[in-house]
Design an enzyme around this catalytic site. Structure first.
Site, PDB file in Angstrom:
ATOM      1  CG  ASP A 135      32.073 -53.399  27.456  1.00  0.00           C
ATOM      2  OD1 ASP A 135      30.937 -52.895  27.498  1.00  0.00           O
ATOM      3  OD2 ASP A 135      32.373 -54.443  28.071  1.00  0.00           O
ATOM      4  NE  ARG A 185      27.654 -49.489  29.161  1.00  0.00           N
ATOM      5  CZ  ARG A 185      28.222 -50.656  28.807  1.00  0.00           C
ATOM      6  NH1 ARG A 185      29.535 -50.802  28.847  1.00  0.00           N
ATOM      7  NH2 ARG A 185      27.482 -51.651  28.384  1.00  0.00           N
TER       8      ARG A 185
END
Ligand code: FAD
Length: 309
Positions: A135, A185
């Protein structure tokens, strides 16, 4: 403006103490965080996979300043990966890791410690037959996080990176990451960031998102389109067609509890869709970012606070 204020307020110790005592089962928490332990997260994962979706599990926790707590976070990921294998779900479920949960914020040793800890999780994920995505957190960590992902990829090239369209630097990062085998992402970004580094206007963020999408879709990597925004989803699908990408050579990603009907619709239309599923007891920071994104969530939240008191 409201979003920035909520994120600022969320850092107050008093607010955190007031809200953190709510059980994970209470309506507003449960809407975004389906469980606080491995077993309940695996049960939710099974439900999503049975419905034709893929999953990325996030063991909640961030800003860890205690090495023992970082070690505990690693142990939780290893337990989850074992549980996914035992349940026969590892093929369709990966894990997402915040480096600040595994030691990045520790003074002096942070970069080294989080790299070692993330390596341990990547090794376990590889053995389980699945992957890890790292992340992205606030902009002060972007360089260090991308450097750690580069290191991890030397041994585990399947490790995913995350970039945030609200940062002015991100189009350049997208170009650097659009190489073969690179899982990237793309999200809009969820933190309170200063104007010097981030677009503040929603339209500017959206325009940046589209520029980055174009780079990723035209590139050689594997784009992971993380958004609930109907316009970004339509543009991503159109770009995938224009660049000759087949279903499965990119994927859509959405957060657990947000636009579940759209998640289902996209999957039924043949798209690969992954749901980001957070679990664990440290849900406060995650929930605050979700509330800040959408003022109407606040009304729901206020109602559930009143009904508990
Ligand atoms: C899979 C995934 C992983 C992510 N990982 C990261 C990360 O590593 N780092 C990071 O900074 N951010 C991350 N994010 C969060 C992201 O940056 C955005 O903050 C969040 O996705 C909202 O942006 P949006 O693209 O959905 O667009 P928005 O313009 O914010 O929203 C578009 C529409 O989506 C719906 N929606 C959006 N948010 C909510 C909400 N909270 N509640 C209810 N409805 C909502 C609404 O219908 C809204 O109109 C991730 C998001 C996803 C989907």
């Amino acid at each position: 403006m409201l979003r920035q204020s909520i994120l600022r307020l969320a850092r107050s110790g008093r607010i955190k103490r007031l809200i953190s005592v709510m059980p994970v089962s209470s309506g507003i928490v449960n809407r975004f965080v389906p469980g606080d332990d491995t077993a309940s997260a695996v049960a939710s994962t099974r439900g999503l996979i049975d419905a034709g979706l893929h999953v990325s599990l996030d063991h909640l926790g961030e800003d860890t300043l205690d090495p023992a707590q970082a070690e505990q976070a690693v142990a939780s990921y290893l337990e989850m990966l074992d549980a996914l294998v035992a349940a026969g779900l590892a093929r369709n479920a990966e894990v997402s890791v915040k480096l600040s949960a595994v030691g990045q914020a520790l003074p002096e040793v942070g970069d080294k410690l989080c790299l070692e800890n993330a390596r341990t999780i990547c090794r376990a994920a590889r053995n389980a037959g699945t992957t890890v995505t790292i992340d992205m957190e606030d902009h002060t960590t972007t360089d260090a996080t991308l450097a750690t992902v580069r290191e991890l990829r030397k041994d585990y090239p399947e490790t995913g990176a995350v970039i945030q369209a609200y940062l002015r630097r991100t189009e350049a990062d997208a170009r650097a990451l659009a190489f073969e085998g690179s899982r990237v992402r793309l999200c809009k970004g969820a933190y309170r960031e200063p104007e010097s580094v981030a677009f503040q206007d929603r339209l500017e963020v959206d325009k940046s998102y589209v520029r980055c999408l174009k780079v990723l879709m035209a590139g050689q990597g594997y784009p992971m389109v993380a958004t609930h925004d109907p316009r970004m989803i339509a543009i991503a699908a159109a770009l995938a067609t224009r660049t000759g990408r087949s279903h499965g050579s990119y994927e859509f990603q959405m957060l657990y509890g947000i636009r579940p009907d759209e998640q289902q619709r996209l999957a039924e239309s043949g798209e690969k869709v992954r749901v980001y599923l957070p679990y664990g007891e440290e849900w406060y920071g995650y929930l605050m970012r979700r509330l800040a994104e959408r003022p109407s969530n606040l009304t729901f939240f206020a109602r559930s606070l009143v009904s508990k008191s």
